[in-house]
Every structure is written in structure tokens, then in C-alpha cells.
Design a protein around this motif. Structure first.
Motif, PDB file in Angstrom:
ATOM      1  N   LEU A  34       0.821  -1.212   0.000  1.00 45.55           N
ATOM      2  CA  LEU A  34       0.000   0.000   0.000  1.00 45.55           C
ATOM      3  C   LEU A  34       0.855   1.262   0.000  1.00 45.55           C
ATOM      4  O   LEU A  34       1.941   1.297   0.579  1.00 45.55           O
ATOM      5  N   ASP A  35       0.329   2.304  -0.651  1.00 42.32           N
ATOM      6  CA  ASP A  35       0.989   3.611  -0.615  1.00 42.32           C
ATOM      7  C   ASP A  35      -0.067   4.707  -0.677  1.00 42.32           C
ATOM      8  O   ASP A  35      -1.084   4.570  -1.366  1.00 42.32           O
ATOM      9  N   CYS A  36       0.183   5.783   0.055  1.00 39.70           N
ATOM     10  CA  CYS A  36      -0.718   6.938   0.064  1.00 39.70           C
ATOM     11  C   CYS A  36       0.005   8.168  -0.457  1.00 39.70           C
ATOM     12  O   CYS A  36       1.177   8.381  -0.137  1.00 39.70           O
ATOM     13  N   GLU A  37      -0.700   8.971  -1.253  1.00 37.20           N
ATOM     14  CA  GLU A  37      -0.236  10.320  -1.584  1.00 37.20           C
ATOM     15  C   GLU A  37      -1.057  11.275  -0.731  1.00 37.20           C
ATOM     16  O   GLU A  37      -2.287  11.147  -0.645  1.00 37.20           O
ATOM     17  N   THR A  38      -0.388  12.217  -0.095  1.00 35.73           N
ATOM     18  CA  THR A  38      -1.052  13.066   0.900  1.00 35.73           C
ATOM     19  C   THR A  38      -0.751  14.543   0.668  1.00 35.73           C
ATOM     20  O   THR A  38       0.146  14.895  -0.109  1.00 35.73           O
ATOM     21  N   THR A  39      -1.483  15.396   1.363  1.00 34.94           N
ATOM     22  CA  THR A  39      -1.275  16.844   1.231  1.00 34.94           C
ATOM     23  C   THR A  39      -0.071  17.336   2.023  1.00 34.94           C
ATOM     24  O   THR A  39       0.309  18.496   1.919  1.00 34.94           O
ATOM     25  N   GLY A  40       0.530  16.472   2.832  1.00 38.19           N
ATOM     26  CA  GLY A  40       1.687  16.849   3.637  1.00 38.19           C
ATOM     27  C   GLY A  40       2.168  15.663   4.436  1.00 38.19           C
ATOM     28  O   GLY A  40       1.709  14.530   4.256  1.00 38.19           O
ATOM     29  N   SER A  81       2.503  20.782  -2.366  1.00 42.29           N
ATOM     30  CA  SER A  81       2.265  19.334  -2.400  1.00 42.29           C
ATOM     31  C   SER A  81       2.061  18.839  -3.823  1.00 42.29           C
ATOM     32  O   SER A  81       2.415  17.715  -4.159  1.00 42.29           O
ATOM     33  N   ILE A  82       1.511  19.695  -4.700  1.00 42.23           N
ATOM     34  CA  ILE A  82       1.320  19.314  -6.101  1.00 42.23           C
ATOM     35  C   ILE A  82       2.669  19.047  -6.770  1.00 42.23           C
ATOM     36  O   ILE A  82       2.801  18.139  -7.601  1.00 42.23           O
ATOM     37  N   LYS A  83       3.694  19.810  -6.386  1.00 40.32           N
ATOM     38  CA  LYS A  83       5.041  19.605  -6.946  1.00 40.32           C
ATOM     39  C   LYS A  83       5.553  18.200  -6.635  1.00 40.32           C
ATOM     40  O   LYS A  83       6.329  17.632  -7.409  1.00 40.32           O
ATOM     41  N   ILE A  84       5.128  17.627  -5.512  1.00 36.84           N
ATOM     42  CA  ILE A  84       5.608  16.305  -5.098  1.00 36.84           C
ATOM     43  C   ILE A  84       4.802  15.190  -5.749  1.00 36.84           C
ATOM     44  O   ILE A  84       5.354  14.297  -6.392  1.00 36.84           O
ATOM     45  N   HIS A  85       3.481  15.241  -5.580  1.00 30.13           N
ATOM     46  CA  HIS A  85       2.677  14.103  -6.049  1.00 30.13           C
ATOM     47  C   HIS A  85       2.057  14.305  -7.426  1.00 30.13           C
ATOM     48  O   HIS A  85       1.484  13.363  -7.990  1.00 30.13           O
ATOM     49  N   GLN A  86       2.173  15.528  -7.988  1.00 28.90           N
ATOM     50  CA  GLN A  86       1.684  15.803  -9.348  1.00 28.90           C
ATOM     51  C   GLN A  86       0.177  15.612  -9.497  1.00 28.90           C
ATOM     52  O   GLN A  86      -0.323  15.409 -10.608  1.00 28.90           O
ATOM     53  N   ILE A  87      -0.559  15.650  -8.396  1.00 28.21           N
ATOM     54  CA  ILE A  87      -2.019  15.524  -8.449  1.00 28.21           C
ATOM     55  C   ILE A  87      -2.616  16.922  -8.389  1.00 28.21           C
ATOM     56  O   ILE A  87      -2.481  17.622  -7.386  1.00 28.21           O
ATOM     57  N   ARG A  88      -3.258  17.335  -9.477  1.00 27.09           N
ATOM     58  CA  ARG A  88      -3.797  18.695  -9.597  1.00 27.09           C
ATOM     59  C   ARG A  88      -5.260  18.733  -9.142  1.00 27.09           C
ATOM     60  O   ARG A  88      -5.923  17.696  -9.106  1.00 27.09           O
ATOM     61  N   PRO A  89      -5.767  19.925  -8.833  1.00 20.96           N
ATOM     62  CA  PRO A  89      -7.182  20.031  -8.461  1.00 20.96           C
ATOM     63  C   PRO A  89      -8.118  19.414  -9.503  1.00 20.96           C
ATOM     64  O   PRO A  89      -9.123  18.797  -9.160  1.00 20.96           O
ATOM     65  N   ILE A  90      -7.759  19.555 -10.790  1.00 22.94           N
ATOM     66  CA  ILE A  90      -8.617  18.996 -11.837  1.00 22.94           C
ATOM     67  C   ILE A  90      -8.673  17.469 -11.755  1.00 22.94           C
ATOM     68  O   ILE A  90      -9.674  16.840 -12.126  1.00 22.94           O
ATOM     69  N   ASP A  91      -7.590  16.860 -11.262  1.00 22.18           N
ATOM     70  CA  ASP A  91      -7.552  15.402 -11.124  1.00 22.18           C
ATOM     71  C   ASP A  91      -8.480  14.918 -10.015  1.00 22.18           C
ATOM     72  O   ASP A  91      -8.814  13.736  -9.954  1.00 22.18           O
ATOM     73  N   LEU A  92      -8.865  15.837  -9.124  1.00 17.18           N
ATOM     74  CA  LEU A  92      -9.678  15.467  -7.965  1.00 17.18           C
ATOM     75  C   LEU A  92     -11.146  15.878  -8.118  1.00 17.18           C
ATOM     76  O   LEU A  92     -11.924  15.732  -7.176  1.00 17.18           O
ATOM     77  N   GLN A  93     -11.503  16.361  -9.297  1.00 17.63           N
ATOM     78  CA  GLN A  93     -12.876  16.830  -9.497  1.00 17.63           C
ATOM     79  C   GLN A  93     -13.912  15.728  -9.280  1.00 17.63           C
ATOM     80  O   GLN A  93     -15.008  15.976  -8.774  1.00 17.63           O
ATOM     81  N   ASN A  94     -13.575  14.519  -9.697  1.00 19.79           N
ATOM     82  CA  ASN A  94     -14.487  13.385  -9.538  1.00 19.79           C
ATOM     83  C   ASN A  94     -14.014  12.414  -8.455  1.00 19.79           C
ATOM     84  O   ASN A  94     -14.326  11.221  -8.492  1.00 19.79           O
ATOM     85  N   ALA A  95     -13.223  12.929  -7.520  1.00 21.74           N
ATOM     86  CA  ALA A  95     -12.680  12.087  -6.451  1.00 21.74           C
ATOM     87  C   ALA A  95     -13.791  11.565  -5.534  1.00 21.74           C
ATOM     88  O   ALA A  95     -14.881  12.146  -5.452  1.00 21.74           O
ATOM     89  N   THR A  96     -13.477  10.482  -4.842  1.00 15.03           N
ATOM     90  CA  THR A  96     -14.436   9.808  -3.966  1.00 15.03           C
ATOM     91  C   THR A  96     -14.455  10.455  -2.584  1.00 15.03           C
ATOM     92  O   THR A  96     -13.412  10.897  -2.087  1.00 15.03           O
ATOM     93  N   GLY A 179       6.573   4.960 -12.881  1.00 11.82           N
ATOM     94  CA  GLY A 179       6.395   6.379 -12.583  1.00 11.82           C
ATOM     95  C   GLY A 179       6.271   6.609 -11.092  1.00 11.82           C
ATOM     96  O   GLY A 179       5.411   6.023 -10.438  1.00 11.82           O
ATOM     97  N   LYS A 180       7.144   7.453 -10.533  1.00 10.09           N
ATOM     98  CA  LYS A 180       7.142   7.685  -9.090  1.00 10.09           C
ATOM     99  C   LYS A 180       6.094   8.698  -8.679  1.00 10.09           C
ATOM    100  O   LYS A 180       5.596   9.466  -9.482  1.00 10.09           O
ATOM    101  N   HIS A 181       5.787   8.708  -7.372  1.00  6.33           N
ATOM    102  CA  HIS A 181       4.791   9.594  -6.764  1.00  6.33           C
ATOM    103  C   HIS A 181       3.409   9.375  -7.376  1.00  6.33           C
ATOM    104  O   HIS A 181       2.598  10.281  -7.458  1.00  6.33           O
ATOM    105  N   ASP A 182       3.200   8.151  -7.814  1.00 11.40           N
ATOM    106  CA  ASP A 182       1.876   7.670  -8.196  1.00 11.40           C
ATOM    107  C   ASP A 182       1.608   6.529  -7.223  1.00 11.40           C
ATOM    108  O   ASP A 182       2.393   5.582  -7.131  1.00 11.40           O
TER     109      ASP A 182
END
Length: 210
Positions: A34-40, A81-96, A179-182
């Protein structure tokens, strides 16, 4: 004995008995990486925005048994945090919604041991959610791959430095880089590390209870 006391205490604190399966005997030779990407990096105040996990069974990574989900954060994801995990707000529009995502994760994990790289952080931040939703920390045993790797290194003294960076471990074990940080890719790479090290370290020395 102490382990049984903790188990009974956790069961007594469980808000929803539908999650008693977390305390079942773990299926033989099955693990969840398991791995988590987080805001900090502070489990108390930061949030999970992505979780990736994959199942290991009978010394194989079962690619069809994977878990990959984005979680809706309570506030805007900051630029650092976006610089680290590359997850943008647009990627989270349909998030759970977090509660739905965590329930799905618990179903995927079941009672299996959880493997990770600096897994205590992932366990701590997931437990923040599980304590809120079901009343307890994540009860599964966990396995730290950096500790496994450390035990395989021959040292001239107990003070000799061992580089435990993820990239170093990957390179020394000749594991291909995805691909890292995924979160899912990181989970898959960590699973490969575990399988490379599994027979080189005594299993009983790599398990931790939370």
C-alpha cells in the motif's frame, strides 16, 4: 498475550461490527502492499488524496487485484504538495468521498498484513480516518521494507551507515522503475522490493503491530 489484549480492546471500541472481518486470521501467503499520496507529512492535520494498493499472493504480485482511488480533500490542495505528487485540483474533481474510499480500502485489505515503505506514516494517516469512521486504528500487522533491506546489508560495525532511500533500494535490488509519486506504481514497486527480500530476512523480524 499482550497482542490478544490489544485485539480485544480494539474489538470493544469498534463502532460497526460489520468490520469484525479485520480481525480474522489472515489468508495464508497473502499481503497487501500500500501507498498513500497526501497533502503533507503530518498525519494529524494533512489528508490523503490518493491510495494505491496491490495484492501479493503466493510470492506473486496479482496485478488484477489492485486498488487505486482518489479522495476528495476538504480544502484546496496547496501548490507545494502538487510539486511532489503531481495531483492537480482537476484530477480530484471526480474524487471519492473519504468515508466511501476508506470503506472500500478496508474491504480490499481485509485482515491481510500491510506492506509499505515507511509504512508507519501510511498506517497513521489511514488510522486518522478509521478512528473517525469505525472507532479504531487500522488493526492489521504491517511490514516495513526498508527494515527488511537493512537486515540484508553486511556492515563492518553497528554504526556503519546504510542508505535506505527508496531509489537506492530499487537500484541495488535491480528493480525496474515505474512512474514515481503515483500511489499505485509506488505500491507495485514496493511489492517487488518485498518479494526480492522476503526469503533473505526472517519474517518474524519484519512484522509490526500498530
Amino acid at each position: 498475550m499482550f497482542k490478544n489484549i490489544i485485539r480485544k480492546f480494539q474489538i470493544s471500541r469498534l463502532k460497526d461490527k460489520n468490520f469484525l472481518y479485520l480481525f480474522d486470521e489472515a489468508p495464508k501467503n497473502e499481503y497487501i502492499c500500500l501507498d498513500c499520496e497526501t497533502t503533507g507529512l503530518n498525519p494529524r492535520k494533512d489528508e490523503i488524496i490518493s491510495i494505491g494498493a496491490v495484492m501479493i499472493k503466493d510470492n506473486k504480485v496479482i496485478m488484477r487485484k489492485n486498488f487505486n482511488i482518489f479522495l476528495k480533500p476538504s480544502s484546496k490542495v496547496n501548490a507545494e504538495s502538487i510539486k511532489i505528487h503531481q495531483i492537480r485540483p482537476i484530477d480530484l474533481q471526480n474524487a471519492t468521498e473519504p468515508k466511501v474510499a476508506i470503506y472500500k480500502l478496508l474491504e480490499f485489505i481485509g485482515s491481510r498484513p500491510i506492506i509499505g515503505y515507511y509504512i508507519k506514516f501510511d498506517i497513521a494517516i489511514i488510522s486518522k480516518y478509521t478512528k473517525q469512521y469505525i472507532g479504531i486504528k487500522l488493526p492489521n500487522e504491517s511490514i516495513e521494507v526498508s527494515s527488511m533491506y537493512y537486515k540484508t546489508k553486511k556492515r563492518s560495525s553497528e554504526y556503519e551507515f546504510v542508505d535506505l532511500k527508496f531509489d537506492t533500494i530499487m537500484k541495488n535490488l535491480d528493480i525496474p522503475e515505474l512512474g514515481k509519486h503515483d500511489a499505485l506504481n509506488d505500491a507495485i514497486m514496493t511489492a517487488m522490493i518485498f518479494l526480492k527480500l522476503k526469503d533473505k530476512t526472517p519474517a518474524k523480524t519484519t512484522f509490526y503491530t500498530n
